[in-house]
Motif scaffolding. Structure first.
Motif, mmCIF file in Angstrom:
data_model
loop_
_atom_site.group_PDB
_atom_site.id
_atom_site.type_symbol
_atom_site.label_atom_id
_atom_site.label_comp_id
_atom_site.label_asym_id
_atom_site.label_seq_id
_atom_site.Cartn_x
_atom_site.Cartn_y
_atom_site.Cartn_z
ATOM 1 N N ASP A 270 27.763 -8.874 -3.333
ATOM 2 C CA ASP A 270 27.696 -9.552 -2.042
ATOM 3 C C ASP A 270 26.278 -10.070 -1.787
ATOM 4 O OD1 ASP A 270 27.962 -10.549 0.473
ATOM 5 O OD2 ASP A 270 28.561 -8.660 1.431
ATOM 6 N N PRO A 271 25.973 -11.318 -2.203
ATOM 7 C CA PRO A 271 24.634 -11.872 -1.980
ATOM 8 C C PRO A 271 24.233 -11.910 -0.517
ATOM 9 C CG PRO A 271 25.916 -13.248 -3.475
ATOM 10 C CD PRO A 271 26.862 -12.241 -2.899
ATOM 11 N N ASN A 272 25.214 -11.991 0.382
ATOM 12 C CA ASN A 272 24.889 -12.074 1.812
ATOM 13 C C ASN A 272 24.173 -10.831 2.315
ATOM 14 O OD1 ASN A 272 25.942 -14.658 2.308
ATOM 15 N ND2 ASN A 272 28.026 -13.831 2.353
ATOM 16 N N THR A 273 24.494 -9.679 1.727
ATOM 17 C CA THR A 273 23.811 -8.451 2.120
ATOM 18 C C THR A 273 22.620 -8.138 1.210
ATOM 19 O OG1 THR A 273 25.342 -7.140 0.760
ATOM 20 C CG2 THR A 273 25.932 -7.481 3.064
ATOM 21 N N GLU A 279 15.203 -15.459 1.724
ATOM 22 C CA GLU A 279 15.414 -15.462 0.272
ATOM 23 C C GLU A 279 16.536 -16.410 -0.121
ATOM 24 O OE1 GLU A 279 13.930 -10.913 -0.752
ATOM 25 O OE2 GLU A 279 16.030 -11.291 -0.199
ATOM 26 N N LYS A 280 17.587 -16.449 0.671
ATOM 27 C CA LYS A 280 18.692 -17.366 0.381
ATOM 28 C C LYS A 280 18.225 -18.816 0.484
ATOM 29 C CE LYS A 280 21.595 -15.094 3.139
ATOM 30 N NZ LYS A 280 22.816 -14.730 3.895
ATOM 31 N N ALA A 281 17.334 -19.098 1.417
ATOM 32 C CA ALA A 281 16.801 -20.456 1.548
ATOM 33 C C ALA A 281 15.957 -20.823 0.331
ATOM 34 C CB ALA A 281 15.973 -20.569 2.827
ATOM 35 N N ALA A 282 15.161 -19.864 -0.153
ATOM 36 C CA ALA A 282 14.335 -20.115 -1.349
ATOM 37 C C ALA A 282 15.206 -20.362 -2.569
ATOM 38 C CB ALA A 282 13.405 -18.928 -1.591
ATOM 39 N N ILE A 283 16.274 -19.590 -2.695
ATOM 40 C CA ILE A 283 17.213 -19.771 -3.806
ATOM 41 C C ILE A 283 17.861 -21.154 -3.730
ATOM 42 C CG2 ILE A 283 19.447 -19.010 -4.721
ATOM 43 C CD1 ILE A 283 18.577 -16.127 -3.945
#
Length: 340
Positions: A270-273, A279-283
């Protein structure tokens, strides 16, 4: 200069190659990493890939390719036709004579199959760069002079006071690698093939390509520009599985940004957690098309075609950060099935 292996297949008219960092998985060790590298190289040869390059990195717990020349010899000895080389040797870390001798030796053992890709970054942090370079008096700013010295060792000159044996008189393709305009301009002026690290520096890709093509000067080594671009590809039989596999590479990317040296991690469910919003924005910014392609065979094919339409590259070199060796093999097999 021989750039294409006669047995290589092509995707939309261009050869595809592989870039390997000999990743060390969490729960595993360098020995297993080298076994996986050899196994992938042998499969790549059968599947029709053009070349298999290994990258020099130091002081990274998850990367085993620090002694790059030794691993190149190991892979070349376990294969028969695929080109094997460095992507790259970080020249400021070494005396040019040593690299000339090492690659002269490799070319003597495996004639016509060895590539020498060169970079000017340390391939490490500053403390490690100091440990590598403190007796070399090199900061990387003298890279053009080091390159000229290295290339001179490959020339046949019986009157030279210092000669590379083996190395002297051998025709070993020299590539320049880069993630900015410096190596693009230098390789263009010298008439050398150029490989751009678009797999981690996509923002500068088009600028570097334009610079290389505009300033290219034909040489005895290369009559026309030749560009190989890096791209991350994580392929699986479904888009969903590929996205799950990609979370291992995403973790590695985030660890590097944090300054954390860790082994290569298994996927997260679960990438959301697992990842913060930052970090998700950087990815999303750096690990998306065009630098990274994740998906099923159909998705990969379409995005690869789009990438070639955008860049007009002569060759692509693929990095595939996948935790499971079996899944990694399958990813490169999927890409090979797209080749003619």
């Amino acid at each position: 200069m021989h750039l294409i292996n006669a047995f290589a297949k092509k995707f939309n008219g261009i050869p595809l190659s592989i870039l390997d960092l000999a990743m060390i998985n969490e729960g595993s060790d360098a020995g297993q990493s080298f076994k996986n590298t050899v196994d992938l190289a042998q499969h790549a040869e059968r599947w029709g890939y053009n070349r298999y390059w290994l990258a020099e990195h130091h002081n990274m717990q998850g990367v085993a390719s620090s002694a790059t020349s030794i691993i190149i010899g190991h892979v070349a000895g376990a294969t028969k036709t695929i080109r094997v080389g460095s992507g790259g040797i970080m020249l400021p870390n070494h005396a040019p004579l040593v690299i000339a001798e090492q690659f002269g030796t490799l070319d003597t053992m495996y004639p016509g199959r060895i590539d020498l890709g060169l970079g000017r970054a340390p391939g490490s942090d500053q403390a490690t760069a100091y440990a590598l370079r403190r007796t070399l008096h090199s900061s990387g700013d003298d890279f053009p002079e080091q390159l000229a010295e290295l290339r001179n060792y490959f020339k046949y000159d019986p009157s030279a006071r210092v000669r590379a044996v083996p190395g002297e008189g051998q025709d070993i393709p020299v590539w320049l690698l880069g993630s900015s305009g410096f190596s693009a301009q230098l390789s263009a002026e010298l008439g050398l093939p150029f490989s751009f690290a678009s797999h981690f520096a996509p923002a500068y890709m088009m600028q570097a390509l334009q610079l290389y093509h505009q300033r290219f000067r034909p040489s005895k080594d290369l009559q026309e520009p030749y560009v190989m671009l890096g791209v991350n590809i994580i392929a699986a039989d479904t888009d969903e599985k590929a996205q799950w596999l990609a979370t291992s590479y995403q973790q590695q990317f985030l660890n590097i940004r944090r300054g954390v040296t860790a082994k290569f991690q298994p996927p997260v469910d679960d990438p959301n957690t697992a990842f913060s919003e930052f970090e998700k924005a950087a990815i999303a910014e750096l690990l998306d098309w065009p630098s990274t392609i994740v998906g099923s065979p159909e998705t990969v094919k379409q995005k690869l075609e789009d990438f070639l339409q955008l860049t007009k590259a002569n060759e692509l070199i693929i990095s595939g950060g996948i935790y499971s060796h079996e899944d990694r093999l399958r990813s490169f097999e999927i890409v090979s099935e797209l080749m003619e």
